[in-house]
Structure formats: C-alpha cells, structure tokens
Design an enzyme around this catalytic site. Structure first.
Site, PDB file in Angstrom:
ATOM      1  N   LYS A   1      22.099  28.167  60.380  1.00  0.00           N
ATOM      2  CA  LYS A   1      22.913  28.117  59.164  1.00  0.00           C
ATOM      3  C   LYS A   1      21.984  28.110  57.956  1.00  0.00           C
ATOM      4  O   LYS A   1      21.096  27.246  57.841  1.00  0.00           O
ATOM      5  CB  LYS A   1      23.738  26.837  59.163  1.00  0.00           C
ATOM      6  CG  LYS A   1      25.221  27.070  59.218  1.00  0.00           C
ATOM      7  CD  LYS A   1      25.889  25.726  59.204  1.00  0.00           C
ATOM      8  CE  LYS A   1      27.377  25.874  59.011  1.00  0.00           C
ATOM      9  NZ  LYS A   1      28.017  24.568  58.927  1.00  0.00           N
TER      10      LYS A   1
HETATM   11  C1  E4P Z   1      31.293  24.621  58.280  1.00  0.00           C
HETATM   12  O1  E4P Z   1      30.458  25.252  58.838  1.00  0.00           O
HETATM   13  C2  E4P Z   1      31.047  23.364  57.546  1.00  0.00           C
HETATM   14  O2  E4P Z   1      30.268  22.529  58.375  1.00  0.00           O
HETATM   15  C3  E4P Z   1      32.297  22.602  57.239  1.00  0.00           C
HETATM   16  O3  E4P Z   1      33.436  23.356  57.570  1.00  0.00           O
HETATM   17  C4  E4P Z   1      32.323  22.013  55.879  1.00  0.00           C
HETATM   18  O4  E4P Z   1      33.540  21.327  55.736  1.00  0.00           O
HETATM   19  P1  E4P Z   1      33.802  20.250  54.601  1.00  0.00           P
HETATM   20  O5  E4P Z   1      34.099  20.983  53.325  1.00  0.00           O
HETATM   21  O6  E4P Z   1      34.982  19.481  55.094  1.00  0.00           O
HETATM   22  O7  E4P Z   1      32.556  19.406  54.503  1.00  0.00           O
END
Ligand code: E4P
Length: 212
Positions: A83
């Site tokens: 990521k």
């Molecule tokens: C996705 O890859 C992220 O880890 C996640 O969906 C972020 O979500 P949030 O906005 O609830 O922190």
C-alpha cells in the site's frame, strides 16, 4: 465482487475466513497499531490464513524509502501487496515497483484524477476512501462511478477497491457500481449476513416442524 476484510486482527480474520467468502485483507498503519506484536509477523500470519492479496502499507514518504520498504515487505509472502499513498513520490515508487512485478495498492485516493494517475503508474489496486469523502459531505459514490469509467474507458488493468466502508449500504453501492473489490471492517462484514426476517423465518420453520 471480491470481499476483503479491513483489519489486522488475527482472530477477526480467522473467523471471517472460515465463512469461505473472504478474498483478501487490507491493513494500514492505524489498524496495525491496534495489534500487539511484530508488524511483519502479523502480515505473514494473515497471508497464511487468507492466501489472497494482503495489503501492508509503507511508512516512508520518500520514493527510495517506499521502494526499500516495499521490497522488504514483499519478501514476506507472495500474497503481500504494498500500500502506497497517492502522492508524487508514491507514483514514482509505484512505476518502479510495478515494472518489477511488485503489486501496489495505491491508497488515500480521493479524486478521479488520482485514479487516472494511479492506473497509469501501474498500480494493481486503487483504493478510493468513500467513507472519508462522505464524512465531509462529498458523496464518495460519485468518485466510484467516475473512477470505474476511467478504468474501463482505457482498459486499465487496475482493480478498484471500495475502501473506508462505513455501513452495509456502502457494500450494496459498491456491488451495484461494479467495483472489483470492497474492503469491509469486521463489524460491518458480520452485518452483511444478518436480516431479522431470516431469524424470524428460521424460528417459525422450526416451531412448525416441532408442532407437526
Ligand atoms: C483501506 O484500505 C483502509 O484501510 C480503510 O478502508 C480506511 O478506512 P477508514 O476511513 O475507516 O479509516
């Protein structure tokens, strides 16, 4: 549509993997910070359970640092996906990594133009954060439709991950928009199967059967 679990918690992953409908996992530094233990060991354990794409995020903000972390993480398992935040350095790192066959999930994506750039850089996955857009009164679903059009118009190979899911309705929206993947927090994943009429129906069938 593939369904991923958005967590780094091993117990939650084991439980949902057992349902047989889990395709992958996404983590991020905030989710990892909630868990005890070594980051890499946790990622390895997740990969051993899920055997599908498992995203682990880099911390570095510089191109070379991102590439170094990405190479390091990708040695943990063939299932690890890196990521990388959607920044200029993130694009630079992604173009290098994609050419080397290391899969990138470009994260923190909030606009159609970011989707376009991530796809051009060769990101295997692109993660628009719907819930965070909704939070500021900007309907995230519009980004999903625009982003999917952009990917389809030019036959990009990137898969879109509907991320920052806040409620089951988001999952319905993702499926109707034809998104490739939705990554769903544990609590919401469990809500997907629940319907009060299913429970009432089972109760009634069993009662009728016993009273026959
Ligand atoms: C996705 O890859 C992220 O880890 C996640 O969906 C972020 O979500 P949030 O906005 O609830 O922190």
């Amino acid at each position: 549509m593939k369904l991923y679990l958005d967590t780094a918690n091993i117990d939650q992953i084991r439980e949902i993997a057992d349902w047989g409908v889990l395709d992958g996992v996404t983590t991020n530094p905030s989710l990892m910070a909630k868990e005890k233990g070594d980051y890499k060991k946790i990622l390895k354990e997740i990969c051993d359970i899920v055997k599908g794409p498992v995203s682990g995020e880099v911390i570095s903000l510089e191109k070379d640092g991102m590439i170094k972390e990405a190479r390091d993480l990708s040695e943990i398992s063939k299932h690890v996906v890196i990521k990388i935040p959607c920044t200029v350095n993130g694009l630079k790192a992604t173009t290098v990594l994609a050419k080397q066959g290391i899969r990138v999930n470009m994260t923190l994506v909030f606009s159609p133009n970011q989707v376009l750039l991530a796809a051009k850089a060769g990101a295997s996955f692109i993660s628009p954060f719907l819930g965070r857009l909704d939070d500021i009164g900007n309907p995230g679903i519009n980004l999903v439709y625009d982003g999917m059009d952009i990917l389809n118009n030019y036959d990009f190979n990137s898969e879109m991950i509907f991320a920052s899911v806040r409620h089951p309705e988001h999952v319905r929206q993702a499926a109707l928009a034809g998104v490739h993947i939705a990554t769903v927090p544990y609590k919401i994943y469990k809500q997907l199967i629940k319907h009060p009429l299913t429970d009432v129906g089972i109760e009634r069938f069993l009662r009728d059967w016993q009273n026959r």
